[in-house]
Design an enzyme around this catalytic site. Structure first.
Site, PDB file in Angstrom:
ATOM      1  N   GLU A  12      13.379   6.342  13.594  1.00 55.18           N
ATOM      2  CA  GLU A  12      12.763   6.852  12.377  1.00 55.18           C
ATOM      3  C   GLU A  12      11.247   7.329  12.884  1.00 55.18           C
ATOM      4  O   GLU A  12      10.418   6.434  13.300  1.00 55.18           O
ATOM      5  CB  GLU A  12      12.563   6.010  11.006  1.00 55.18           C
ATOM      6  CG  GLU A  12      11.912   6.983  10.037  1.00 55.18           C
ATOM      7  CD  GLU A  12      12.290   5.996   8.557  1.00 55.18           C
ATOM      8  OE1 GLU A  12      12.993   5.241   8.615  1.00 55.18           O
ATOM      9  OE2 GLU A  12      11.252   6.036   7.780  1.00 55.18           O
TER      10      GLU A  12
ATOM     11  N   LYS B 181      11.775  10.842   0.437  1.00 56.32           N
ATOM     12  CA  LYS B 181      11.244  10.108  -0.713  1.00 56.32           C
ATOM     13  C   LYS B 181      10.813  10.820  -1.506  1.00 56.32           C
ATOM     14  O   LYS B 181       9.824  11.930  -1.532  1.00 56.32           O
ATOM     15  CB  LYS B 181       9.743   9.384  -0.070  1.00 56.32           C
ATOM     16  CG  LYS B 181      10.176   8.218   0.921  1.00 56.32           C
ATOM     17  CD  LYS B 181       8.962   7.738   1.871  1.00 56.32           C
ATOM     18  CE  LYS B 181       9.469   6.455   2.711  1.00 56.32           C
ATOM     19  NZ  LYS B 181       8.336   6.190   3.583  1.00 56.32           N
TER      20      LYS B 181
ATOM     21  N   ASP C 135      10.464  11.158   8.539  1.00 51.48           N
ATOM     22  CA  ASP C 135       9.877  10.511   7.416  1.00 51.48           C
ATOM     23  C   ASP C 135       8.636  11.454   7.145  1.00 51.48           C
ATOM     24  O   ASP C 135       8.445  12.221   6.262  1.00 51.48           O
ATOM     25  CB  ASP C 135       9.696   8.869   7.540  1.00 51.48           C
ATOM     26  CG  ASP C 135       8.940   8.697   6.431  1.00 51.48           C
ATOM     27  OD1 ASP C 135       8.662   9.080   5.484  1.00 51.48           O
ATOM     28  OD2 ASP C 135       8.730   6.993   6.328  1.00 51.48           O
TER      29      ASP C 135
ATOM     30  N   ASP D 203      11.589   1.873  12.854  1.00 50.80           N
ATOM     31  CA  ASP D 203      10.790   2.910  12.016  1.00 50.80           C
ATOM     32  C   ASP D 203       9.504   2.787  12.932  1.00 50.80           C
ATOM     33  O   ASP D 203       8.722   1.628  12.987  1.00 50.80           O
ATOM     34  CB  ASP D 203      10.485   2.725  10.694  1.00 50.80           C
ATOM     35  CG  ASP D 203       9.808   3.735  10.145  1.00 50.80           C
ATOM     36  OD1 ASP D 203       9.210   4.633  10.812  1.00 50.80           O
ATOM     37  OD2 ASP D 203       9.554   3.586   8.898  1.00 50.80           O
TER      38      ASP D 203
ATOM     39  N   LYS E 201      10.093  -2.266  11.675  1.00 49.09           N
ATOM     40  CA  LYS E 201       8.708  -1.613  11.940  1.00 49.09           C
ATOM     41  C   LYS E 201       8.423  -1.776  13.499  1.00 49.09           C
ATOM     42  O   LYS E 201       8.269  -2.694  13.841  1.00 49.09           O
ATOM     43  CB  LYS E 201       7.755  -1.926  11.229  1.00 49.09           C
ATOM     44  CG  LYS E 201       8.101  -1.449   9.714  1.00 49.09           C
ATOM     45  CD  LYS E 201       7.728   0.109   9.363  1.00 49.09           C
ATOM     46  CE  LYS E 201       7.820   0.427   8.037  1.00 49.09           C
ATOM     47  NZ  LYS E 201       7.655   1.836   7.751  1.00 49.09           N
TER      48      LYS E 201
HETATM   49  O1  OSB Z   1       7.772   4.462   6.777  1.00 52.76           O
HETATM   50  O2  OSB Z   1       9.292   4.419   5.328  1.00 52.76           O
HETATM   51  C1  OSB Z   1       7.934   3.902   5.708  1.00 52.76           C
HETATM   52  C2  OSB Z   1       6.617   1.558   3.419  1.00 52.76           C
HETATM   53  C3  OSB Z   1       5.300   2.267   2.961  1.00 52.76           C
HETATM   54  C4  OSB Z   1       4.949   3.410   3.713  1.00 52.76           C
HETATM   55  C5  OSB Z   1       6.065   4.012   4.721  1.00 52.76           C
HETATM   56  C6  OSB Z   1       7.135   3.251   4.751  1.00 52.76           C
HETATM   57  C7  OSB Z   1       7.493   2.209   4.131  1.00 52.76           C
HETATM   58  C8  OSB Z   1       8.640   1.151   4.311  1.00 52.76           C
HETATM   59  C9  OSB Z   1       8.719   0.272   3.395  1.00 52.76           C
HETATM   60  O3  OSB Z   1       9.283   1.317   5.354  1.00 52.76           O
HETATM   61  C10 OSB Z   1      10.298   0.677   2.474  1.00 52.76           C
HETATM   62  C11 OSB Z   1      10.126  -0.095   1.094  1.00 52.76           C
HETATM   63  O4  OSB Z   1       9.524   0.237   0.208  1.00 52.76           O
HETATM   64  O5  OSB Z   1      10.767  -1.339   1.254  1.00 52.76           O
HETATM   65 MG    MG Z   2       9.197   5.350   7.678  1.00 51.02          MG
END
Ligand code: OSB
Ligand code: MG
Length: 374
Positions: free
Chosen positions: A221, A270, A246, A196, A171
């Site tokens: 991302e 998702k 996303d 991300d 991240k």
């Molecule tokens: O942006 O993909 C995302 C978790 C919470 C909200 C958004 C995101 C995420 C993650 C974690 O990147 C992914 C996971 O559950 O391990």
């Molecule tokens: Mg994401």
């Protein structure tokens, strides 16, 4: 085989994350989810998980708003309705605007019920619907929360590699962190990375994003604003690294927009954010037909949600490792009796019927003790 749903139960639960998870939207240390339990007219239970967060940063829905919609609006639409196929739920709910996570909570539970009455795993039922096979072992990746120091980030990467994760997502919330990641890409040439940004950047830093290209960086991302397709398209034209969307993707229409405008080359899928399994399958089909890379994302799910995601991620063809890490990464006390454990960088799909996992007696009792709102 058809059924009616005769009871619907909703149980809010709060789970403590082992480590706070930092993204551009918020820092999550306590994860609130709700478990939904549906009982059909032969006494079989199906389970789903409501994945909205407590606050509306990542998506507009929250736990409280979604529970309200489930109880007052979506649940009643299924009262006394004879259901022949799980896909019918999406059609019934289509008259209600938005509220994807509320819809997905019920819809995924109905899929679990159908798999159970057809005496198969959810993974196999889903694979049959999309004419492919379900893999028993699913390669997975890990998503590492934003880190502000190089040492912290490096340790997190070493740990992820040691555990065997097949792809590491990092991240990022600022240009400073982006520079740390640039170094990481060089220090670990044999690991596969993605970044991300959770909407933290703008076109102003397009040249910075163009510079970060590396052979072991497979995609970036959601660099730009949620709901923007135009600037993502401009950015994608300027950089060689794949963009992945996303936050923008709530429906197949959004995927078609991204494809047509060339806003991205990959889709983080998702189930919760797109309203459930039927919509997810339509998106997967579209991506496969149009050469978009689609993979299974995650959002710190508890056990029921993780099992549902894993069933989808097991599809042969959905091969890019998803954000579905081992249970041990998230909560010390989860809601189910078993754990998802990593072996050679893979999680194995439970063999039981439906989602193949069971609520702990405590949560099952608490769920059953709530009054049905149907
Ligand atoms: O942006 O993909 C995302 C978790 C919470 C909200 C958004 C995101 C995420 C993650 C974690 O990147 C992914 C996971 O559950 O391990
Ligand atoms: Mg994401």
């Amino acid at each position: 085989m058809s059924m009616k749903i005769i009871e619907m139960h909703l149980l809010p639960v709060k789970l403590q994350l082992k480590n706070a998870f930092v993204s551009n939207h918020e820092t999550v240390s306590r994860r609130e989810v709700s478990i939904i339990g549906l009982k059909n007219d032969t006494g079989i239970w199906g389970y789903g998980e409501l994945e909205a967060f407590s606050t509306p940063y990542y998506t507009p829905e929250t736990q409280r708003s979604a529970r309200l919609i489930i109880k007052e609006t979506l649940g009643p639409l299924l009262k006394n309705v004879q259901i022949y196929q799980p896909e019918e739920i999406t059609n019934i709910f289509s008259e209600i605007a938005g509220n994807q996570m509320a819809k997905a909570a019920i819809e995924t539970a109905v899929w679990d019920l159908f798999a159970k009455i057809q005496k198969k795993s959810l993974a196999v039922l889903i694979a049959q619907k999309i004419h492919t096979k379900s893999r028993r072992n699913v390669p997975v990746g890990i998503s590492i929360g934003a880190k502000s120091s190089f040492a912290e980030l490096k340790n997190a990467v070493i740990s992820a590699n040691y555990q065997g994760y097949q792809r590491i997502k990092i991240k990022v919330t600022s240009v400073e962190e982006l520079n740390l990641i640039k170094k990481i890409l060089q220090v670990f040439p044999n690991s596969t990375f993605m970044i991300d940004a959770n909407s933290s950047f703008s076109l102003k830093i397009a040249s910075k994003l163009a510079e970060i290209t590396a052979p072991n960086l497979v995609m970036i991302e959601q660099p730009l604003r949620t709901t923007d397709f135009v600037d993502h398209s401009i950015l994608q034209a300027r950089i060689t690294t794949r963009l992945c969307l996303d936050e923008n993707i709530f429906s197949l229409d959004d995927v078609r927009t991204a494809y047509t405008l060339k806003s991205a080359q990959a889709i983080n899928l998702k189930l919760a954010r797109v309203g459930g399994i039927a919509n997810a399958l339509a998106i997967i089909n579209f991506c496969w037909e149009h050469g978009l890379l689609v993979w299974c994302g995650g959002m710190l799910e508890a056990g029921i949600g993780r099992a549902t995601n894993l069933a989808v991620a097991s599809l042969l063809g959905l091969d890019f490792p998803g954000d579905i890490s081992a249970s041990s990464r998230y909560y010390s006390k989860d809601v189910i009796t078993s754990e998802f454990m990593l072996a050679r960088g893979m999680l194995s799909v439970p063999l039981g019927l439906g989602i193949g996992v069971t609520l702990t007696p405590k949560y099952q009792q608490a769920l059953q003790d709530t009054t049905s709102f149907l």
